[in-house]
Design a protein around this motif. Structure first.
Motif, PDB file in Angstrom:
ATOM      1  N   PRO A 264      -1.817 -13.681  59.076  1.00 53.47           N
ATOM      2  CA  PRO A 264      -1.333 -12.289  59.027  1.00 53.47           C
ATOM      3  C   PRO A 264      -0.416 -11.951  60.202  1.00 53.47           C
TER       4      PRO A 264
ATOM      5  N   ASP B  50     -16.045  -7.211  50.950  1.00 48.12           N
ATOM      6  CA  ASP B  50     -16.666  -7.369  49.634  1.00 48.12           C
ATOM      7  C   ASP B  50     -17.878  -8.285  49.781  1.00 48.12           C
TER       8      ASP B  50
ATOM      9  N   MET C  57      -9.118  -7.435  55.160  1.00 45.00           N
ATOM     10  CA  MET C  57     -10.155  -7.536  54.126  1.00 45.00           C
ATOM     11  C   MET C  57     -10.947  -8.821  54.255  1.00 45.00           C
TER      12      MET C  57
ATOM     13  N   ALA D 147     -12.277 -16.515  51.053  1.00 43.08           N
ATOM     14  CA  ALA D 147     -10.861 -16.639  50.623  1.00 43.08           C
ATOM     15  C   ALA D 147      -9.974 -17.208  51.726  1.00 43.08           C
ATOM     16  N   LEU D 148     -10.507 -18.178  52.460  1.00 40.32           N
ATOM     17  CA  LEU D 148      -9.672 -18.839  53.477  1.00 40.32           C
ATOM     18  C   LEU D 148      -8.732 -19.805  52.765  1.00 40.32           C
TER      19      LEU D 148
ATOM     20  N   LYS E  74     -11.170  -2.931  45.070  1.00 40.68           N
ATOM     21  CA  LYS E  74      -9.839  -3.487  44.777  1.00 40.68           C
ATOM     22  C   LYS E  74      -8.816  -2.380  44.550  1.00 40.68           C
TER      23      LYS E  74
ATOM     24  N   VAL F 103      -7.801  -1.291  48.132  1.00 48.88           N
ATOM     25  CA  VAL F 103      -6.874  -2.184  48.852  1.00 48.88           C
ATOM     26  C   VAL F 103      -5.558  -2.397  48.101  1.00 48.88           C
TER      27      VAL F 103
ATOM     28  N   LEU G  99      -5.160  -3.836  45.086  1.00 43.71           N
ATOM     29  CA  LEU G  99      -5.091  -4.977  44.165  1.00 43.71           C
ATOM     30  C   LEU G  99      -5.115  -4.500  42.716  1.00 43.71           C
TER      31      LEU G  99
ATOM     32  N   PHE H  47     -13.240 -11.156  52.078  1.00 40.14           N
ATOM     33  CA  PHE H  47     -13.582 -11.411  50.672  1.00 40.14           C
ATOM     34  C   PHE H  47     -14.968 -12.043  50.563  1.00 40.14           C
TER      35      PHE H  47
ATOM     36  N   ARG I  14      -0.273  -2.241  54.666  1.00 41.67           N
ATOM     37  CA  ARG I  14      -0.769  -3.620  54.539  1.00 41.67           C
ATOM     38  C   ARG I  14      -1.079  -4.194  55.933  1.00 41.67           C
TER      39      ARG I  14
END
Lengths: 254, 246
Positions: free
Chosen positions: A102, A162, A82, A88-89, A45, A48, A50, A84, A77
């Motif tokens: 994106p 991840d 990434m 994380a859709l 994190k 990236v 975060l 997840f 960016r």
């Protein structure tokens, strides 16, 4: 290439990352491994953006993340994808819109043009005829593939994953691992994967960084990890019965 | 100390909501979606409650008029005043704090739990602008709900009063028209806008900054409802004191 220099991160009194320095090379799948709570995800994190490290610096191709202006950060960016742990859709969007998201953020192209690229990446991850389905209507393995498609749709220079194969059956997990490695090679990108799965290490670990209690205690290749005498690493690698048996066979053969 | 930190965090959130705007074409779609979710889908419950509460106000007023010197027009007058001054703007807002507020907190909270907010940030989207700004814009249409609530409340009162045998049609309509101050509508709509802002932002704050799993999403929704209601009641008191007291 991503270079990490002496980064630390703490939450209140808890120091999670304690001065980590390493490099993640371009065109390779770089793995961050370690037990649960070793700081792998926090490190990812930080990479990236975060989390902001409390000290130290992260360089993307010699450009320090902390010194980038807004435009440079926006470009970074765009160059970052990434995957997840849970995919994380976006629940409210179908697969097509999830992957297109994106692209829509960074491009002014028409929808048919964007759709062509979406279909191209969905085909690359072996998913076809799922465009109009919603995330709740597809399996865990398919979600991971959609998430990979979304991560690579902007042709990123950096791909972060991840625990990409957590919660998947061994065959699907291997498929996802191989997909990540193939995409890394095809596009010559810098891929960083956080995992505690030794099968992933065996499959795709070209450079491995081992963390324990927030410290980097070992780094090397997948060939070297089985030869190292570092106790922390051997404890981790041979914690599964399968790898213990393999080691015993190797010792007997030698 | 925690409350002070939370208040600070709420205002910092508002600052971020209005910075780094999301692409216009994407934002337009989000606003229409939020109008559908927060406004259009609330119309049914608002219409149902307003109609019957208007009826109850008319019947209660009529049943308490035992002095023959008090004119029957008071039934229509009381129904109008109750609906315009308090019931439609304030109590509808509290009802919507339960419906729309819980929806907002649970939606954003679920996105937090499933890392969808992190995914937005990694893609380079200002997640607070993306998630909260369209809700604030959608809630600008909240006064339309309040107008409908006022109208249906008075209609419910009329039907209950006239067809229940408590008042004549002429008396009720005369009561509705009796000593009408347009400023009361200004007062009602002014506070409606304030409540709409609270309805969009307080539940968003609870959802966005929640920590934990799905159980905490439920707890955050409950807290959001409680705090939104408290803030609406307090704001209502302050606005009433400022605008209506002599």
């Amino acid at each position: 290439m991503i270079k990490v220099e002496n980064i630390t991160k703490h939450f209140g009194e808890d120091e999670i990352l304690k001065g980590i320095s390493t490099t993640f090379e371009r065109g390779k799948t770089n793995l961050i491994i370690g037990r649960s709570g070793s700081g792998k995800t926090v490190m990812l994190k930080c990479l990236v953006g975060l989390f902001l490290p409390n000290s130290g610096e992260i360089f993307f191709e010699d450009k320090a993340l902390g010194e980038m202006n807004n435009e440079e950060q926006r470009i970074l960016r765009e160059e970052t994808g990434m995957l997840f742990q849970g995919g994380a859709l976006f629940d409210s969007m179908n697969i097509e819109d999830n992957v297109m998201f994106p692209l829509r953020m960074f491009s002014d192209k028409s929808r048919p043009e964007l759709l062509a690229r979406v279909n191209e990446v969905l085909k690359r991850v072996d998913l076809e005829n799922v465009n109009k389905k919603f995330p709740s209507e597809i399996s865990g393995g398919m979600k991971k593939r959609v998430s990979i498609a979304r991560a690579i749709v902007n042709k990123p220079k950096y791909l972060f994953c991840d625990e990409p194969n957590s919660g998947l059956d061994p065959k699907t997990a291997t498929l996802i691992d191989n997909l990540i490695q193939d995409i890394t090679k095809e596009n010559n990108i810098t891929t960083v994967v956080v995992t505690h799965d030794m099968n992933s290490v065996m499959e795709i670990g070209e450079k491995i960084v081992f963390l324990k209690n927030g410290k980097l205690v070992w780094q090397g290749t997948k060939q070297e990890i089985f030869k190292t005498n570092n106790e922390d690493v051997t404890d981790f690698v041979y914690s599964s019965d399968l790898f213990k048996k393999i080691r015993n066979i190797q010792i007997e053969e030698n | 100390m925690k409350y002070l930190r939370d208040i600070g965090s709420y205002f910092l959130m508002l600052k971020k909501v209005f910075s780094s705007p999301t692409k216009r074409s994407v934002m337009r779609e989000l606003i229409f979606k939020e109008i559908d979710d927060l406004i259009i889908r609330s119309l049914g419950i608002v219409a149902f409650i307003s109609f019957f509460i208007g009826g109850v106000i008319a019947i209660q007023t009529a049943l308490n008029l035992d002095n023959p010197l008090i004119p029957k027009t008071l039934i229509g007058f009381a129904t109008r005043q109750s609906m315009i001054l308090e019931f439609a703007p304030t109590f509808m807002s509290i009802i919507l704090a339960g419906r729309a507020g819980s929806f907002i907190t649970s939606t954003i909270g679920s996105m937090r739990v499933t890392e969808q907010i992190d995914a937005l940030e990694v893609i380079g989207v200002n997640s607070l602008n993306y998630l909260v700004f369209p809700k604030i814009i959608a809630m600008l249409f909240f006064p339309f709900i309040i107008v409908i609530s006022m109208f249906l409340g008075m209609l419910g009162g009329y039907l209950a009063g006239v067809y229940g045998g408590f008042s004549t049609s002429a008396d009720f309509i005369a009561g509705l028209q009796n000593t009408f101050y347009p400023f009361h509508l200004v007062y009602a709509f002014f506070k409606t806008f304030l409540f709409a802002f609270l309805l969009a932002t307080v539940p968003s704050w609870h959802g966005f900054y929640m920590k934990g799993g799905s159980l905490e999403v439920g707890k955050a929704s409950t807290k959001a409802f409680v705090w939104t209601s408290i803030l609406i009641i307090l704001t209502n008191y302050i606005v009433t004191q400022l605008l209506l007291s002599q």
